[in-house]
Design a protein around this motif. Structure first.
Motif, short mmCIF file in Angstrom:
data_model
loop_
_atom_site.label_atom_id
_atom_site.label_comp_id
_atom_site.label_asym_id
_atom_site.label_seq_id
_atom_site.Cartn_x
_atom_site.Cartn_y
_atom_site.Cartn_z
N LEU A 116 -5.06 16.62 -6.90
CA LEU A 116 -6.00 15.66 -6.30
C LEU A 116 -5.38 14.26 -6.20
CD1 LEU A 116 -9.41 16.63 -7.95
CD2 LEU A 116 -8.80 16.78 -5.53
N ILE A 117 -4.60 13.89 -7.21
CA ILE A 117 -3.92 12.58 -7.17
C ILE A 117 -2.93 12.55 -6.01
CG2 ILE A 117 -2.31 11.08 -8.41
CD1 ILE A 117 -3.70 12.00 -11.01
N VAL A 118 -2.18 13.63 -5.82
CA VAL A 118 -1.22 13.70 -4.72
C VAL A 118 -1.95 13.63 -3.38
CG1 VAL A 118 0.47 15.18 -3.55
CG2 VAL A 118 0.56 14.90 -6.03
N LEU A 119 -3.04 14.37 -3.24
CA LEU A 119 -3.82 14.34 -1.99
C LEU A 119 -4.40 12.95 -1.73
CD1 LEU A 119 -5.62 17.80 -2.15
CD2 LEU A 119 -3.72 17.12 -0.66
N GLY A 120 -4.88 12.30 -2.77
CA GLY A 120 -5.39 10.93 -2.62
C GLY A 120 -4.29 9.97 -2.19
N SER A 121 -3.10 10.16 -2.73
CA SER A 121 -1.96 9.32 -2.35
C SER A 121 -1.58 9.54 -0.89
CB SER A 121 -0.76 9.61 -3.25
OG SER A 121 -1.07 9.28 -4.57
N LEU A 122 -1.61 10.78 -0.46
CA LEU A 122 -1.32 11.07 0.95
C LEU A 122 -2.39 10.44 1.86
CD1 LEU A 122 -0.11 14.77 0.70
CD2 LEU A 122 1.27 12.74 1.17
N ALA A 123 -3.64 10.50 1.43
CA ALA A 123 -4.70 9.86 2.20
C ALA A 123 -4.50 8.35 2.26
CB ALA A 123 -6.07 10.20 1.59
N ILE A 169 -1.63 6.80 2.12
CA ILE A 169 -0.50 6.55 3.03
C ILE A 169 -0.99 6.61 4.48
CG2 ILE A 169 1.64 7.57 3.92
CD1 ILE A 169 2.34 8.26 0.99
N GLY A 170 -1.80 7.62 4.79
CA GLY A 170 -2.35 7.72 6.14
C GLY A 170 -3.22 6.52 6.48
N HIS A 171 -4.04 6.09 5.53
CA HIS A 171 -4.90 4.92 5.75
C HIS A 171 -4.05 3.67 5.99
CE1 HIS A 171 -7.49 1.54 4.44
NE2 HIS A 171 -8.40 2.21 5.13
N ALA A 172 -2.99 3.51 5.24
CA ALA A 172 -2.12 2.35 5.41
C ALA A 172 -1.47 2.35 6.79
CB ALA A 172 -1.04 2.33 4.32
N PHE A 173 -1.05 3.54 7.26
CA PHE A 173 -0.43 3.60 8.58
C PHE A 173 -1.43 3.28 9.68
CE2 PHE A 173 3.32 5.67 6.82
CZ PHE A 173 4.30 5.14 7.65
N PHE A 174 -2.65 3.76 9.55
CA PHE A 174 -3.64 3.53 10.62
C PHE A 174 -4.24 2.13 10.58
CE2 PHE A 174 -3.96 8.26 10.60
CZ PHE A 174 -3.50 8.43 11.89
N GLU A 232 0.83 -1.21 0.00
CA GLU A 232 0.00 0.00 0.00
C GLU A 232 0.86 1.25 0.00
OE1 GLU A 232 -3.60 0.46 1.80
OE2 GLU A 232 -4.18 -1.63 1.66
N LEU A 233 1.95 1.24 0.77
CA LEU A 233 2.86 2.39 0.76
C LEU A 233 3.51 2.57 -0.61
CD1 LEU A 233 4.73 2.35 4.18
CD2 LEU A 233 2.89 3.85 3.43
N GLY A 234 3.92 1.47 -1.22
CA GLY A 234 4.56 1.54 -2.53
C GLY A 234 3.62 2.07 -3.61
N VAL A 235 2.40 1.58 -3.62
CA VAL A 235 1.43 2.05 -4.62
C VAL A 235 1.09 3.52 -4.37
CG1 VAL A 235 -0.93 1.77 -5.46
CG2 VAL A 235 0.51 -0.23 -5.11
N ALA A 236 0.92 3.90 -3.13
CA ALA A 236 0.64 5.31 -2.82
C ALA A 236 1.80 6.20 -3.24
CB ALA A 236 0.33 5.47 -1.34
#
Length: 166
Positions: free
Chosen positions: A57-64, A66-71, A15-19
């Motif tokens: 928007l793509i960058v913001l989605g990727s950051l989201a 990454i956050g989802h993967a961490f949580f 998930e981190l790699g794809v993000a």
């Protein structure tokens, strides 16, 4: 799929790699948009205005993501890809990669015939007298539909030139 095992690639790392990849793509879109102009002029938006915000928007989605993967997935040990799954994926991806290479070298129709016949022979376990005519038939069908019906020339190679099809 909540297997807990040390063997394989973890879901968290995938998930981190794809993000990260989608984030890099978004950054590239933003950079390219700035290169052609992403501002607002007297006549309206520049050519890169909308692509810039899509990239953002793509960058913001990727950051989201990454956050989802961490949580959600950090520390769970959930396996995304193990050896058995990797073999299944490879049994699909390697023939497709070979199809692309053969098609670039010998043309799309020859590549299609070889891909269909080989897939039927080796993965589908069909007999050769079924697989080879099926591969040729699909390739001839594509030729008739695209070259004759739609008049859209597709990639040809030396075999088509040998038959005088150009």
């Amino acid at each position: 799929m909540s297997e807990k095992s040390a063997n394989g690639v973890s879901r968290f790392s995938v998930e981190l790699g794809v993000a990260a990849l989608t984030g890099a793509f978004g950054i590239a879109v933003c950079y390219g948009s700035l290169d052609i102009g992403a501002g607002w002029t007297d006549m309206g938006p520049d050519a890169g205005y909308f692509p810039f915000y899509i990239g953002l928007l793509i960058v913001l989605g990727s950051l989201a993501n990454i956050g989802h993967a961490f949580f959600k997935h950090r520390g769970t040990g959930e396996v995304f890809l193990d050896g058995a799954r990797a073999r299944v994926v490879a049994s699909f991806l390697l023939p497709v990669a070979a199809f692309a290479a053969v098609s670039a070298w010998l043309g799309l129709y020859v590549g299609t015939a070889l891909y269909i016949a080989a897939t039927m022979l080796f993965q589908g376990r069909y007999k050769w007298w079924i697989a080879i005519p099926a591969g040729l038939g699909v390739s001839i069908f594509f030729f008739i539909v695209f070259e004759i019906g739609f008049q859209v020339p597709l990639l040809k190679g030396p075999v088509e030139a040998w038959f005088g099809i150009y």
